[in-house]
Enzyme design. Structure first.
Site, short mmCIF file in Angstrom:
data_model
loop_
_atom_site.label_atom_id
_atom_site.label_comp_id
_atom_site.label_asym_id
_atom_site.label_seq_id
_atom_site.Cartn_x
_atom_site.Cartn_y
_atom_site.Cartn_z
N LEU A 10 7.35 -44.39 34.59
CA LEU A 10 7.47 -42.54 34.66
C LEU A 10 7.29 -41.70 35.57
O LEU A 10 5.94 -41.99 36.39
CB LEU A 10 7.65 -42.51 33.68
CG LEU A 10 8.90 -42.93 32.34
CD1 LEU A 10 8.58 -42.35 30.88
CD2 LEU A 10 10.19 -42.90 32.58
N ASP A 11 7.88 -41.01 35.97
CA ASP A 11 7.13 -40.04 36.97
C ASP A 11 5.96 -39.31 36.38
O ASP A 11 5.73 -38.87 35.33
CB ASP A 11 8.14 -39.04 37.24
CG ASP A 11 9.17 -39.53 38.04
OD1 ASP A 11 9.14 -40.65 38.84
OD2 ASP A 11 10.13 -38.67 38.41
N ARG A 12 4.93 -38.68 36.77
CA ARG A 12 3.91 -37.74 36.55
C ARG A 12 4.51 -36.69 35.32
O ARG A 12 4.04 -36.43 34.38
CB ARG A 12 3.14 -36.96 37.14
CG ARG A 12 2.16 -36.71 36.97
CD ARG A 12 1.20 -35.24 37.58
NE ARG A 12 1.08 -36.49 39.08
CZ ARG A 12 -0.42 -36.52 39.20
NH1 ARG A 12 -1.05 -36.37 38.19
NH2 ARG A 12 -1.08 -37.67 40.01
#
Length: 230
Positions: free
Chosen positions: A59-61
């Site tokens: 998942l993105d930051r």
């Protein structure tokens, strides 16, 4: 930001799989320059096994919610195959500015990476070439200049949902990269990996895991009268 106790963010656990509620603002793994990452806390999730779990996907930051981990190499291979073959059902919730052109639909738009000295790197829709990307959307509510969307990515490209929402004319609330105006300080990205459904066992029903809404996203939805029991 300090690394939280990931054992307290556990949503699901069995012999092959862990699903944790990833907090926003922390990368899942350290980049080339190092820095804080979730992987640094995986040792607390061994639960008696000789090695810590590892990421089955990413998942993105700035995205929060359901993150799947494989507990050992065999589990990781099985999970990797499910994600690679598109057999994992991924559902995201997002609050976006404005509204998509239709209440529901599917956007098929290839993406490519771009970079510059001024803004660094980001993804953008590709006119030619690029990596094929598809996202289904459905509007769950709308009001006060915002829309609440259910999003189902059919591919797993970097920043896919964020770029596709912006391409639909409704960037995600709090997006510092793809929104047309920079969000106010302290307003985080309102994108939640709401649920995963994984057909992990041949003779059992798929493993289904749902992450509860974080307080800020729940408050924004409630303030606009959106029903949260969907």
């Amino acid at each position: 930001m300090a690394l939280p106790d990931l054992s307290k963010r556990l949503l699901y656990r069995d012999g092959l799989l862990l699903v944790i509620d990833k907090p926003a603002g922390i990368a899942v793994h350290a980049g080339p320059s190092g820095g804080l990452s979730l992987e640094a806390g995986f040792d607390a999730l061994r639960f008696g096994l000789p090695r810590p779990p590892a990421l089955a996907h990413r998942l993105d930051r700035d995205t929060s919610g359901c993150l799947a981990l494989g507990r050992h190499p065999k589990a990781l291979r099985k999970l990797a195959a499910l994600f690679r073959e598109g057999r994992v059902e991924k559902v995201y919730w997002a609050l976006v500015m404005g509204a998509p052109p239709e209440p529901e639909g599917q956007l098929d738009r290839a993406l490519e990476k771009m970079s510059s000295r001024e803004v660094g790197w980001r993804m953008r829709p590709a006119d030619k070439g690029g990596l094929q990307a598809s996202t289904r959307w459905r509007t769950l509510g709308s009001g006060g200049g915002l829309s609440w969307l259910e999003l189902r990515p059919l591919t797993g490209r970097t920043h896919q949902i964020r770029v596709h929402c912006a391409a639909l004319g409704c960037p995600i609330l709090g997006d510092p990269v793809y929104a047309t105006t920079r969000p106010p300080a302290g307003l985080r990205l309102h994108l939640r990996a709401r649920s995963l459904r994984l057909p992990l066992y041949r003779s059992k029903e798929p493993v289904a895991v749902t992450a509860p809404l974080p307080d800020d996203m729940a408050a924004t939805l409630a303030a606009r009268g959106f029903p949260l029991n969907q």
